[in-house]
Design a protein around this motif. Sequence first.
Motif, mmCIF file in Angstrom:
data_model
loop_
_atom_site.group_PDB
_atom_site.id
_atom_site.type_symbol
_atom_site.label_atom_id
_atom_site.label_comp_id
_atom_site.label_asym_id
_atom_site.label_seq_id
_atom_site.Cartn_x
_atom_site.Cartn_y
_atom_site.Cartn_z
ATOM 1 N N ARG A 43 -12.121 -11.175 8.030
ATOM 2 C CA ARG A 43 -12.523 -11.472 9.399
ATOM 3 C C ARG A 43 -12.701 -10.163 10.175
ATOM 4 N N GLU A 44 -13.628 -10.162 11.087
ATOM 5 C CA GLU A 44 -13.919 -8.952 11.856
ATOM 6 C C GLU A 44 -12.694 -8.488 12.656
ATOM 7 N N THR A 45 -11.891 -9.442 13.084
ATOM 8 C CA THR A 45 -10.749 -9.097 13.952
ATOM 9 C C THR A 45 -9.475 -8.772 13.182
ATOM 10 N N SER A 46 -9.441 -9.048 11.885
ATOM 11 C CA SER A 46 -8.184 -8.927 11.135
ATOM 12 C C SER A 46 -7.650 -7.498 11.095
ATOM 13 N N ALA A 47 -8.490 -6.551 10.706
ATOM 14 C CA ALA A 47 -8.033 -5.161 10.546
ATOM 15 C C ALA A 47 -7.528 -4.587 11.860
ATOM 16 N N SER A 48 -8.286 -4.808 12.952
ATOM 17 C CA SER A 48 -7.871 -4.263 14.249
ATOM 18 C C SER A 48 -6.604 -4.949 14.755
ATOM 19 N N ALA A 49 -6.484 -6.267 14.507
ATOM 20 C CA ALA A 49 -5.291 -7.001 14.949
ATOM 21 C C ALA A 49 -4.045 -6.479 14.253
ATOM 22 N N LEU A 50 -4.139 -6.262 12.938
ATOM 23 C CA LEU A 50 -2.985 -5.766 12.188
ATOM 24 C C LEU A 50 -2.624 -4.343 12.590
ATOM 25 N N GLN A 51 -3.633 -3.544 12.882
ATOM 26 C CA GLN A 51 -3.374 -2.170 13.331
ATOM 27 C C GLN A 51 -2.628 -2.184 14.666
ATOM 28 N N ASN A 52 -3.022 -3.080 15.573
ATOM 29 C CA ASN A 52 -2.348 -3.205 16.870
ATOM 30 C C ASN A 52 -0.910 -3.675 16.715
ATOM 31 N N LEU A 53 -0.668 -4.548 15.743
ATOM 32 C CA LEU A 53 0.698 -5.031 15.502
ATOM 33 C C LEU A 53 1.612 -3.883 15.084
ATOM 34 N N VAL A 101 11.271 -12.329 10.036
ATOM 35 C CA VAL A 101 9.929 -12.539 9.480
ATOM 36 C C VAL A 101 9.181 -13.670 10.201
ATOM 37 N N ALA A 102 7.928 -13.383 10.558
ATOM 38 C CA ALA A 102 7.009 -14.414 11.036
ATOM 39 C C ALA A 102 5.993 -14.678 9.938
ATOM 40 N N MET A 103 5.597 -15.935 9.781
ATOM 41 C CA MET A 103 4.581 -16.303 8.789
ATOM 42 C C MET A 103 3.369 -16.858 9.533
ATOM 43 N N VAL A 104 2.182 -16.332 9.214
ATOM 44 C CA VAL A 104 0.949 -16.806 9.839
ATOM 45 C C VAL A 104 0.118 -17.528 8.785
ATOM 46 N N GLY A 105 -0.195 -18.788 9.038
ATOM 47 C CA GLY A 105 -0.999 -19.577 8.104
ATOM 48 C C GLY A 105 -1.780 -20.632 8.852
ATOM 49 N N ASP A 106 -2.274 -21.643 8.115
ATOM 50 C CA ASP A 106 -3.087 -22.668 8.764
ATOM 51 C C ASP A 106 -2.273 -23.855 9.244
ATOM 52 N N THR A 142 -6.373 -16.433 2.407
ATOM 53 C CA THR A 142 -7.577 -17.239 2.551
ATOM 54 C C THR A 142 -7.566 -18.025 3.856
ATOM 55 N N GLY A 143 -8.549 -17.784 4.691
ATOM 56 C CA GLY A 143 -8.665 -18.510 5.945
ATOM 57 C C GLY A 143 -7.860 -17.916 7.076
ATOM 58 N N THR A 144 -7.019 -16.916 6.762
ATOM 59 C CA THR A 144 -6.227 -16.267 7.811
ATOM 60 C C THR A 144 -6.697 -14.828 7.991
ATOM 61 N N LEU A 145 -6.501 -14.009 6.972
ATOM 62 C CA LEU A 145 -7.051 -12.654 7.014
ATOM 63 C C LEU A 145 -8.549 -12.672 6.706
ATOM 64 N N THR A 146 -8.946 -13.610 5.841
ATOM 65 C CA THR A 146 -10.362 -13.719 5.471
ATOM 66 C C THR A 146 -10.985 -14.934 6.150
ATOM 67 N N GLU A 147 -12.307 -15.049 6.063
ATOM 68 C CA GLU A 147 -13.020 -16.152 6.696
ATOM 69 C C GLU A 147 -12.710 -17.498 6.042
ATOM 70 N N GLY A 148 -12.376 -17.447 4.741
ATOM 71 C CA GLY A 148 -12.149 -18.696 4.011
ATOM 72 C C GLY A 148 -13.432 -19.335 3.527
ATOM 73 N N LYS A 149 -14.549 -18.668 3.772
ATOM 74 C CA LYS A 149 -15.857 -19.179 3.339
ATOM 75 C C LYS A 149 -16.579 -18.063 2.571
#
Length: 856
Positions: free
Chosen positions: A681-691, A745-750, A553-560
């Motif tokens: 989020r529009e950028t989430s899928a492409s960002a993860l694919q690039n990773l 491991v890296a953790m991505v959050g708010d 919530t709020g990271t991969l998704t918009e949170g709204k």
Amino acid sequence: MAEKCCSSNIEVKPIENSCCTSTVKSEKSSCCSENKNSGNNSISTLDGENSSGCSSSNSKKESEEETSCCSSKEQAPINTFTNSISSVENVTYRVNGMDCSSCAVTIEKGLSRLKDIIEVKVNFSSGKMQVVASNTNALIPIETEIQKLGYSANPITQNKKLKTYNIEGMDCGSCAKSIENHLNTLPSVKNVSVNFSTGKMKIEHDSSVDDIISEVSKIGYKASLLAKKHSNQSLQKPRKEFNLVIFSGVLIAFGFVGSLINIFPMLSTILYAIAIVMSGYKPAKSAFYAIKSRSLDMNVLMSAAAIGAALIGEWLEGATVVWLFAVGTYLQNKSIERTRDSIRNLMDLAPPEAWVKIGTEIIKKPVEEINVGETIVVKPGEKIPLDGVIILGETSINQAPITGESIPVDKTIDDSVYAGTINEHGSIDIKVTKLVEDTTISKIINLVEEAQEQKAPTEAFVDKFASIYTPIVFILALGIMVLPPLLGFGTWGEWFYKGLELLVVACPCALVISTPVAIVSAIGNAAKNGVLIKGGTFLEKAGTITAIAFDKTGTLTEGKPKVTEIKSVNGSEEELLSIAFTLEEYSTHPIASAIVDYANRNGIKRYNGDSFKNIVGKGVQATIQDEIYYAGNPKLFEMLPISLADIKKHVQELQTKGKSVVIIGTQNKVIGIIAVSDTIRETSASALQNLIQNGVKQTVMLTGDNEGTAKLISSEANVNRYFAELLPEDKVDAIKKLQNEGHKVAMVGDGINDAPALATADLGIAMGGAGTDTAMETADIVLMADNLEKLPHTMKLSKKALRIIKQNIWFSIFIKVVALVLIFPGYLTLWMAVLSDTGAALIVILNSIRLLKFKE
């Protein structure tokens, strides 16, 4: 506000206004009586009805001569510390990495054992630590000791005696060490730290600024006080130094031509001697002070080589040595300036002045003179000078300087804007919310500068290696000059020359430069692209990450939540939305807000309703045109006398997809269904694919949602793996599970809600730092934009930086080994030895600054 109590070093925190005015003879109310007969300045805390403290017990006249402080009727308990000197240092630090209160206890115990530390207090909730020490030197090891305990700390209180200077003329890390060693010999200097990479010196001293500048100039460098209002001006390199290098090169050329045609041979020697003096004066002067402060830097080694060459009659060699050294030094300085410009360019982003609206007038004022609450006017095409909120107008803002986002963001009234960003279109009035020193861009600059000054593990190792390598080779060079000829192996001149060559090879300049320049360049590049990397340690860690865990919530998704599906059962879709709009308008629930926003965006008109009522946990109701309408979840309509058979299957399908279902209807019929869900989020899928394409083996989603929702979101977001139905503490277990599987491991959050997981991970990455001060302070890496777009660039940049650091280190070692091997067969000349050192250093720098231009 705490006051100092009379002459003792005790802080008094009064409940009522107090002052040190009255004289009291009673022992109970005494405070701060001075013990003139005893050297023991120990202090005890006395808990009584009237809080008293600091009364001396060794004076017979104490009851008659006690000086009272705090004469008010009621006092707070006095905070007392035991010390044996008259000056106490009190510094507050920001501590990163704590995940529970026991961490605070660990830090307190660990630091309390240090010499001259009086008291350590760590507050886990605020992430702050207060250290009281008996002297300034006791504070120096604090940050290192905290790192040993597994945390990091940065001082956040200003030391008025601590000043920052720009240093010009440093060629490598050994120059920085020489300046430190020289200044440490001065009684007025308490501590000093010189950072070669950033070209800055932090020094605590009691003497004047001119005295410090004078002392630095004695060693052959130029110092200037770093003032805030001039900090954005780039340093100008004197042209005179370059002209001397050119002229001495011409003299060497004339001398060489003269020796070839053999006309007046003494003239060639004179020209070489003049060239040695001109090019070698600065390094010789620096060498003198380096020796005086017991340092073995490159100036000492080069000067010794040049003087030695002249003593054995190799004037051309000596002149060539100092000339090549001067040329190499000049080129190195010009190259290293490019890395330092990465920060200066950030400083130039925000304009120095702003148009301020005062009544009906608009006046231009320096940003330093503008206060919070004032209104500034920014016209189209201008840069925004201060952080604030738009109160009039609407526009598009280019936020690339802060967040790295290439697409301008639409802004209207009540939207936040940041200093340094560009107003693309309309004129706007902005209410200032932060002073110039507190703006987001100022915090970015400070954090980047601090990051560039911190040594990465590789850099620390190389520095330690160089500190051992140089003296060993220096002693070896002296031995080669003396021992072989004494034992009858060759002539004195032959072995003296080899010893001089070894002196030059002893300079580890390229090796020392190999890591810091690459790190400074990478951190500067990241900052330009809207990513804050808090130091070389985290840059190196990012390059080794094999798994990245994402909060959902709020990271991969918009949170709204957003409306994703509308199904009308009875009536038109517009009528369904009008009724839903009317019912949900007064609700504050996120799902209701999503429906209202959708209706507003699509121009839907609401009906007149009354008798609004909230049904806790189920939905809402209102009367529209004399009939009661309901909006809520299936549980609400199961209570009503109507059948849900026609829509039940569809509702279940929507819920299986992780969507929240809102049913609209009356007591007699269902009008329709609205599905609401949190969108990717529009950028989430492409960002993860690039990773994944760039070497990250596992991308993992952590969520508290049910299995069905987690599975759906993970497939949409290109996530390899997910952990569902997690409580906040379960996220920590998920991180540990990945670590136990052998992943870094890296953790991505708010940066706030996910604090325990961020702290547990090998690397904590916070998102949306432009709007969250907490994220900027707590995470190891901060993505300033509120999306993952720049994360792949960050990981690629860190991997590239690690590759370049390794290239630099191996290249530097290879050149040294080759030079050492070529000395003894006689293939290496003195000028070739100098060229191998300065040339290698220049190649290492040029290789490192490629990181400044690295793009996605």
